[in-house]
Motif scaffolding. Sequence first.
Motif, mmCIF file in Angstrom:
data_model
loop_
_atom_site.group_PDB
_atom_site.id
_atom_site.type_symbol
_atom_site.label_atom_id
_atom_site.label_comp_id
_atom_site.label_asym_id
_atom_site.label_seq_id
_atom_site.Cartn_x
_atom_site.Cartn_y
_atom_site.Cartn_z
ATOM 1 N N LEU A 252 -2.062 -9.960 -19.141
ATOM 2 C CA LEU A 252 -2.524 -8.836 -19.657
ATOM 3 C C LEU A 252 -2.566 -8.292 -20.979
ATOM 4 N N LEU B 21 -0.573 -12.254 -14.868
ATOM 5 C CA LEU B 21 -1.561 -11.890 -13.491
ATOM 6 C C LEU B 21 -2.110 -13.362 -12.274
ATOM 7 N N TYR C 197 -2.174 -10.931 -5.080
ATOM 8 C CA TYR C 197 -1.783 -11.064 -6.965
ATOM 9 C C TYR C 197 -0.233 -11.118 -6.963
ATOM 10 N N VAL D 139 2.727 -10.774 -9.618
ATOM 11 C CA VAL D 139 2.443 -9.883 -11.410
ATOM 12 C C VAL D 139 4.044 -10.526 -11.764
ATOM 13 N N HIS E 247 8.240 -5.099 -16.962
ATOM 14 C CA HIS E 247 7.771 -3.816 -17.311
ATOM 15 C C HIS E 247 7.494 -2.547 -16.549
ATOM 16 N N ARG F 54 4.788 1.205 -16.104
ATOM 17 C CA ARG F 54 3.906 1.861 -16.464
ATOM 18 C C ARG F 54 4.364 2.968 -17.253
ATOM 19 N N ALA G 199 -0.971 -7.776 -0.694
ATOM 20 C CA ALA G 199 -1.708 -7.435 -2.556
ATOM 21 C C ALA G 199 -1.247 -7.996 -3.098
ATOM 22 N N ALA G 200 0.017 -7.197 -4.057
ATOM 23 C CA ALA G 200 0.326 -7.442 -4.556
ATOM 24 C C ALA G 200 2.107 -7.946 -4.860
ATOM 25 N N VAL G 201 2.631 -8.408 -5.190
ATOM 26 C CA VAL G 201 4.152 -9.010 -5.464
ATOM 27 C C VAL G 201 4.233 -9.000 -6.764
ATOM 28 N N MET G 202 5.051 -8.088 -7.518
ATOM 29 C CA MET G 202 5.339 -7.603 -8.612
ATOM 30 C C MET G 202 6.919 -8.532 -8.343
ATOM 31 N N ALA H 217 8.492 -5.840 -12.421
ATOM 32 C CA ALA H 217 7.409 -5.087 -12.980
ATOM 33 C C ALA H 217 7.168 -4.263 -11.917
ATOM 34 N N SER H 218 6.978 -2.727 -12.208
ATOM 35 C CA SER H 218 6.585 -1.544 -11.779
ATOM 36 C C SER H 218 5.584 -1.652 -10.832
ATOM 37 N N ARG I 102 3.421 0.876 -9.952
ATOM 38 C CA ARG I 102 2.324 1.105 -10.551
ATOM 39 C C ARG I 102 0.795 0.105 -10.899
ATOM 40 N N PHE I 103 1.550 -1.004 -11.102
ATOM 41 C CA PHE I 103 0.788 -1.424 -11.744
ATOM 42 C C PHE I 103 -0.085 -2.021 -11.180
ATOM 43 N N ASP J 83 -3.531 -1.825 -9.679
ATOM 44 C CA ASP J 83 -4.611 -0.614 -10.302
ATOM 45 C C ASP J 83 -5.487 -1.088 -11.237
ATOM 46 N N GLU K 163 -4.731 -0.997 -15.178
ATOM 47 C CA GLU K 163 -4.127 -2.421 -15.175
ATOM 48 C C GLU K 163 -4.583 -3.136 -15.074
ATOM 49 N N PHE K 164 -5.335 -3.321 -14.190
ATOM 50 C CA PHE K 164 -5.823 -5.231 -14.177
ATOM 51 C C PHE K 164 -7.144 -5.820 -14.794
ATOM 52 N N GLY K 165 -7.087 -4.907 -15.652
ATOM 53 C CA GLY K 165 -8.417 -5.342 -16.478
ATOM 54 C C GLY K 165 -9.954 -5.775 -15.988
ATOM 55 N N PHE K 166 -9.795 -4.607 -14.433
ATOM 56 C CA PHE K 166 -11.092 -4.982 -13.936
ATOM 57 C C PHE K 166 -12.429 -4.143 -14.383
ATOM 58 N N ARG L 90 -8.502 -8.211 -1.423
ATOM 59 C CA ARG L 90 -6.963 -7.700 -0.992
ATOM 60 C C ARG L 90 -6.529 -7.195 -2.640
ATOM 61 N N PRO M 133 -6.527 -4.683 -6.113
ATOM 62 C CA PRO M 133 -7.802 -2.995 -6.538
ATOM 63 C C PRO M 133 -9.053 -4.356 -6.744
#
Lengths: 414, 414
Positions: A100, A106, A404, A406, A411, A413, B359-362, B365-366, B368-369, B371, B374-377, B391, B393
Amino acid sequence: MSVTEQARRARAAANELATATRTVKDGALRAMADALVARTPEIVTANDADLAAGREAGLSTALLDRLALNPERIAGMADGLRQMAALPDPVGEVVRGGTLPNGLELRQIRVPFGVVGIIYEARPNVTADAAGICLKSGNAVLLRGSSSAVRSNTAIVAALRDAVTDAGLPADAVQLLDATSRESVKELMRARGLVDVLIPRGGASLIRTVVEESTVPVIETGVGNCHVYVDAAADLDKALAVVLNAKTQRLSTCNTAESLLVHADVAPAFLPRVLAAFAEAGVTVHGSPEVAAFSDAVVPATDEDYETEYLSADISAAVVESLDAAVAHIRRYGTGHTEAIVTDSAAAARDFVARVDAAAVMVNASTRFTDGGEFGFGAEIGISTQKLHARGPMGLPELTSTKYVVTGDGHIRG
Amino acid sequence: MSVTEQARRARAAANELATATRTVKDGALRAMADALVARTPEIVTANDADLAAGREAGLSTALLDRLALNPERIAGMADGLRQMAALPDPVGEVVRGGTLPNGLELRQIRVPFGVVGIIYEARPNVTADAAGICLKSGNAVLLRGSSSAVRSNTAIVAALRDAVTDAGLPADAVQLLDATSRESVKELMRARGLVDVLIPRGGASLIRTVVEESTVPVIETGVGNCHVYVDAAADLDKALAVVLNAKTQRLSTCNTAESLLVHADVAPAFLPRVLAAFAEAGVTVHGSPEVAAFSDAVVPATDEDYETEYLSADISAAVVESLDAAVAHIRRYGTGHTEAIVTDSAAAARDFVARVDAAAVMVNASTRFTDGGEFGFGAEIGISTQKLHARGPMGLPELTSTKYVVTGDGHIRG
């Protein structure tokens, strides 16, 4: 043991299975294959008891044939498991990925669903198939077979579980649910949170019940009221071959054609040929008056005929005035499984493909090709006729979800 | 008009929309944006009436703020639509394809679902967002907003429908359902066959109701009991930044952290710092005795605290003896939305990513990402917390199904 307790055990097994390597899973599949072959006598004995009970209960010859196992059929089940071992592991596949703008990495990767429930009818070979495809995709499976196959399925699952254990995976990755009570189906349909997805395989009424009553997410399979539309611009030799193959190559499969639509322009040239061929093949045609005009053997079609998935030597037939009318007919009566057009017109093919909403649209090809094996998937758990998650033949990737991942360096936000 | 009748009209509109080109759809999106700006006075007047009724009904200040529209917010909605016009069209994308051994050409292409139902709460900006993202992905949409926003939504949808018509697409691609009766939700949930997918966006109880009662397939969104686990090998400065950002950057979103897990080895060094920072930020910590040992301000945590998605200035906290214990805690209390680890250990990161099912594992990183933006969708219709279909965003591709197109030359199955 209650279904809920079995589902809890499956969930625990799924947690282990999710991180099992391909090497370990393939070893288990080969061990499962070996166990089926080694324990053939025990499985055949159990199957004989099911067959005897089935005959006593008055099961049809067709059902008894589906239920029957012999050493060759068991060897076939074992071969299926060995072939699965040779397929790539869907788990861990990176579906998309990139970096990103803020430097976060990602990746969207395939992960198993977790626990898959399968409700199916007579054939005991589904037991081994489903166990194998679920294990390969990292899922624990809860198998709810039919009561008529309970002894066969019990013997098969006993062999499979021993093999799974020997391979170092938890036996509860493969579990059989009580097939003698309807309660087990009800409990399975309400096990939301413990069971991730439910796949009913069987007749329309089973599927409708599961779809309506399950709180566990369902993948609907299999009902196919498939059409072949012979366009004004069709090559009639090809059309004849495709129509006959689509109807008669196998009568009782979901991708078998159940309805024939013929453009009015080619009806006089095509219908006499196809009606004669159907007569010779022993297929009864339920047709509109325009179809019946070409043969006395045509039975008048009712609206119900156009709605019916015969799964027998019957086909409905109508003459349509245009491609538009064919599309309208399919929108009204189709089940979204497989629809075919035979045409040499590129414009007609493009139009039909764009406007017909189905899992598979065939251009100059038999509806019978909608199949995981034919599509090259190597293994198939069923053919989805819903639009969510998976549509059409479902192979190993269709038995996975994604996650996902990440990765950053502290990082936050802004 | 009944919901069923509206769904029928949506289905007809969807048939047209499915074959609309990107040029036409993007033109409609820009016309929708222009119409919102041009008709701002009318929309603001309607919104004023909603706000007045809301104040009379005693809505909280927070809810009234979510409900409020002004020319800037309306311009923001219009900008969102213009940005969607710039995104690639998911429809027609070839997901996979190739030639089969028998020469059949196989392509799996993205197609719209057809009709999408969205049930959502107060914010009227969702009305324009959802209409835009559905139109861009070729779907007709049935919008069921909240009764408190009924006048605003009616004005917005009137503007959008006129713009859709002007752009040459059917107005029934965008329809508002009766928001004043509960019956409209019930009818929508039972419109299987007419509505292809239902997306509830809102609180946990709305989502539970839809999941349990709908026969239309559902995509579950949004409940997030997200954890941050500070590992033994964490860089504690980064950990502090991530934890604070995850909890406090915005309190009421589903990707906000609701629970902090700290490895026992770093608890003495980390907890005093993070507890002081939370105290300064006005966040109440509901902690286990091991956490409370570091500050008198910590409120004792109950089991319910660990289950709670606060959406407020509260966080639960516990000390864990190992990464294993952190994973076990998350498996027990997590909702499968977003889970984070802060660690400098590659082995710990790998283990956490593999074993946590969300759905997401950081990693570092926060939370809050998680999204779509934020994922560039570019556009997001919600964050799915289910495993089926989508699964995490959901952008434009997640609002599509697929269709297999198989092209032959009279191919039949042997």
